[in-house]
Write a protein that holds these residues in place. Structure first.
Motif, PDB file in Angstrom:
ATOM      1  N   GLU B  49       0.853  -1.189   0.000  1.00 31.04           N
ATOM      2  CA  GLU B  49       0.000   0.000   0.000  1.00 31.04           C
ATOM      3  C   GLU B  49       0.887   1.237   0.000  1.00 31.04           C
ATOM      4  O   GLU B  49       2.088   1.155   0.196  1.00 31.04           O
ATOM      5  N   HIS B  50       0.257   2.375  -0.174  1.00 24.40           N
ATOM      6  CA  HIS B  50       0.974   3.628  -0.386  1.00 24.40           C
ATOM      7  C   HIS B  50       1.529   4.158   0.947  1.00 24.40           C
ATOM      8  O   HIS B  50       1.036   5.138   1.494  1.00 24.40           O
ATOM      9  N   ILE B  51       2.554   3.490   1.478  1.00 26.75           N
ATOM     10  CA  ILE B  51       3.124   3.849   2.774  1.00 26.75           C
ATOM     11  C   ILE B  51       4.623   4.070   2.610  1.00 26.75           C
ATOM     12  O   ILE B  51       5.304   3.254   1.980  1.00 26.75           O
ATOM     13  N   ASP B  55       9.512   5.456   7.298  1.00 24.06           N
ATOM     14  CA  ASP B  55       8.978   5.520   8.660  1.00 24.06           C
ATOM     15  C   ASP B  55       9.054   4.164   9.350  1.00 24.06           C
ATOM     16  O   ASP B  55       8.601   4.015  10.490  1.00 24.06           O
ATOM     17  N   GLY B  56       9.584   3.161   8.651  1.00 27.11           N
ATOM     18  CA  GLY B  56       9.613   1.804   9.181  1.00 27.11           C
ATOM     19  C   GLY B  56      10.874   1.501   9.967  1.00 27.11           C
ATOM     20  O   GLY B  56      11.650   2.395  10.314  1.00 27.11           O
ATOM     21  N   LEU B  57      11.066   0.226  10.222  1.00 29.49           N
ATOM     22  CA  LEU B  57      12.156  -0.228  11.090  1.00 29.49           C
ATOM     23  C   LEU B  57      13.157  -1.047  10.280  1.00 29.49           C
ATOM     24  O   LEU B  57      12.764  -1.995   9.580  1.00 29.49           O
ATOM     25  N   VAL B  58      14.431  -0.682  10.386  1.00 31.09           N
ATOM     26  CA  VAL B  58      15.498  -1.462   9.754  1.00 31.09           C
ATOM     27  C   VAL B  58      16.054  -2.436  10.788  1.00 31.09           C
ATOM     28  O   VAL B  58      16.424  -2.034  11.894  1.00 31.09           O
ATOM     29  N   MET B  59      16.076  -3.713  10.409  1.00 27.71           N
ATOM     30  CA  MET B  59      16.652  -4.749  11.279  1.00 27.71           C
ATOM     31  C   MET B  59      17.561  -5.601  10.409  1.00 27.71           C
ATOM     32  O   MET B  59      17.075  -6.311   9.520  1.00 27.71           O
ATOM     33  N   ASP B  60      18.855  -5.501  10.651  1.00 26.72           N
ATOM     34  CA  ASP B  60      19.846  -6.191   9.809  1.00 26.72           C
ATOM     35  C   ASP B  60      19.611  -5.802   8.344  1.00 26.72           C
ATOM     36  O   ASP B  60      19.725  -4.636   8.018  1.00 26.72           O
ATOM     37  N   CYS B  65       7.700  -2.389   6.937  1.00 30.48           N
ATOM     38  CA  CYS B  65       6.755  -1.296   6.662  1.00 30.48           C
ATOM     39  C   CYS B  65       6.027  -0.888   7.952  1.00 30.48           C
ATOM     40  O   CYS B  65       5.605  -1.757   8.721  1.00 30.48           O
ATOM     41  N   PRO B  66       5.876   0.405   8.191  1.00 26.29           N
ATOM     42  CA  PRO B  66       5.271   0.829   9.461  1.00 26.29           C
ATOM     43  C   PRO B  66       3.769   0.600   9.554  1.00 26.29           C
ATOM     44  O   PRO B  66       3.217   0.656  10.648  1.00 26.29           O
ATOM     45  N   LYS B  67       3.103   0.327   8.453  1.00 18.49           N
ATOM     46  CA  LYS B  67       1.640   0.208   8.521  1.00 18.49           C
ATOM     47  C   LYS B  67       1.179  -1.227   8.783  1.00 18.49           C
ATOM     48  O   LYS B  67       0.372  -1.474   9.668  1.00 18.49           O
ATOM     49  N   HIS B  68       1.681  -2.173   7.989  1.00 15.45           N
ATOM     50  CA  HIS B  68       1.208  -3.553   8.119  1.00 15.45           C
ATOM     51  C   HIS B  68       2.337  -4.529   8.429  1.00 15.45           C
ATOM     52  O   HIS B  68       2.159  -5.733   8.317  1.00 15.45           O
ATOM     53  N   ASN B  69       3.520  -3.998   8.744  1.00 13.70           N
ATOM     54  CA  ASN B  69       4.653  -4.841   9.133  1.00 13.70           C
ATOM     55  C   ASN B  69       5.115  -5.774   8.014  1.00 13.70           C
ATOM     56  O   ASN B  69       5.733  -6.799   8.279  1.00 13.70           O
TER      57      ASN B  69
END
Lengths: 361, 105
Positions: B49-51, B55-60, B65-69
């Motif tokens: 989706e248009h997100i 704004d999300g999380l970087v892991m390794d 994505c911050p909206k639906h993971n």
């Protein structure tokens, strides 16, 4: 002047679904409180420790209460043991399904996936179907015709709500869905949110589950005892009450068709036992605004943004005192909803799309 | 198809294991710095989706994505499973004289 309440069409294929897409209400950009990136990163940080601890307590308690329940089967001592087992099976599985579906409970993905599958089986939600329905719930929270997880539609069906405290309606639908999916049928509504490539997985899971339930039922008949079904399947009925008790508070009586979670979601302070069972989903505005924040960080998130939120209800009882009268008013007027006051420190509600015909402070 | 290198920011403007948003010529990108101090770039919006992924999380090597993971490998663009099914487009990145550049085609 009197206004005629708006009749809502909750079908995912109906009039309101089309209207939401046409108006831009579907897949809209939602309000969120500003949090500096550094703090947000801290909040989003994943850990395995809290969820391993909680899962060990959860499943360990189930083994303990279930084992003692079997031992005392036939005596009155078994009753409280099965009541406890039932809540862990039929209610705690709801929040585990939810958090692990988001992939935020554990840092290690296979742990999220494993607990997700176990919890889905207990709560009787197909892990494929419900992953996608919950995705839609977060895109279009309480948007009529778009959100497949609206627990209380307007006008509220109060009989249905009461029956669901014992899982009766939900389990009836779940059984139909499992059998239907096991026979390879994906409904038209499911097709609106499950991509084609995912549908065979939903069918496979339904077939495995059906085989387990048939085996448990067969064992009960063979033994001439309901005990196997008291451990598998029936706890979804006799232990459902807590997840319904807490779950109704998430959005009940609040606004629909808005793009600000402060208007359609409710945060409620709860006792520690309920918070364990519910995995902190009582911080529901916070969860919807920032779904990538793990359950164990939600109290910290709440403290950080409460200046921008309506005051949390201080207890479950207080939440019901607010929500039940709203349900009763919605029986007469579908447009009625609760509109909580924001503190002076908050930014105003985002209310575009929302006509607020009969809002109450 | 020809590419041109576009300066994004100073290398230090992106924290380790983090991402920033970069808008250029009507398009939006996500530019990453990995935990081992390498830089990568992808389209800025989630393919689900248009997100904005920034704004999300970087892991390794994962961006969530911050909206639906939904999760992607930001080094390859690969979608890692539901609810994301379509891979992200990636872009070449270089660091020169302390600045980050991405090649936009």
């Amino acid at each position: 002047m009197t206004t005629v309440p708006t009749k809502r069409d909750y079908s995912l294929l109906g009039r309101d679904a089309q209207a939401a897409v046409a108006s831009g209400l579907a897949a809209a950009e939602w309000y969120h409180t500003e949090i500096p990136r550094k703090q947000m990163k801290e909040l989003m940080k994943r850990e395995d420790g809290p969820a391993i601890r909680d899962t060990a307590i959860w499943l360990g308690s189930m083994v303990l209460f279930g084992g003692l329940g079997i031992w005392f089967w036939g005596s009155w001592f078994a009753v409280p043991l099965f009541l406890a087992y039932g809540v862990l099976y039929g209610s705690a599985s709801d929040s585990r399904w939810h958090e692990c579906g988001h992939g935020t409970a554990f840092k290690t993905m296979w742990m999220n996936d494993a607990v997700y599958q176990i919890a889905c089986f207990m709560i009787m939600r197909n892990p494929v179907t419900w992953r996608w329905s919950h995705t839609r719930h977060h895109t279009d929270t309480v948007i009529v015709g778009r959100d497949p997880e609206i627990a209380v539609m307007r006008p509220p069906d109060l009989l249905r709500l009461v029956l669901n405290f014992f899982g009766i309606i939900d389990v009836w639908h779940a059984v139909i869905d499992v059998v239907r999916n096991a026979f390879g049928v994906i409904s038209a509504a499911e097709k609106t949110f499950i991509p084609e490539m995912e549908r065979p997985k939903a069918i496979l899971v339904a077939r495995i589950w059906l085989a387990i339930y048939v085996a448990a039922t067969g064992l009960s008949i063979y033994l001439g005892s309901i005990l196997p079904l008291m451990l598998i399947g029936l706890p979804r009925l006799y232990g459902a009450w807590h997840h319904v008790l807490t779950g109704l508070l998430q959005h009940g009586g609040l606004a629909d068709n808005v793009i600000d979670h402060r208007l359609n979601s409710r945060t409620v302070h709860m006792n520690p036992v309920s918070r364990f069972i519910y995995w902190n989903m009582n911080y529901h505005v916070e969860h919807h605004m920032f779904p990538m924040v793990p359950y164990h960080a939600l109290p910290k998130l709440h403290a950080m943004i409460r200046h921008d939120l309506p005051a949390a209800n201080p207890s479950i009882l207080d939440g019901y005192r607010e929500m039940i009268p709203a349900f009763i008013r919605q029986l007469r007027n579908e447009d009625y909803f609760l509109r909580r006051e924001l503190p002076p420190t908050a930014k105003p509600y985002r209310e575009e799309f929302h006509s607020e015909p009969v809002a109450a402070e | 198809m020809s590419s041109n290198w576009v300066e994004v920011c100073a290398a230090d403007d992106i924290d380790e294991e983090d991402v920033i948003r970069f808008d250029h010529d009507g398009r939006t990108f996500a530019v990453y710095r990995s935990p081992d101090d390498e830089y990568f770039a992808t389209d800025g919006l989630c393919t689900h989706e248009h997100i904005h992924l920034a704004d999300g999380l970087v892991m390794d090597d994962i961006i969530e994505c911050p909206k639906h993971n939904g999760r992607f490998n930001y080094k390859t663009g690969q979608a890692k499973g539901a609810p994301v099914c379509v891979n992200l487009r990636t872009y070449p990145v270089k660091v020169e004289a302390g600045s980050v550049f991405i090649a936009i085609s």
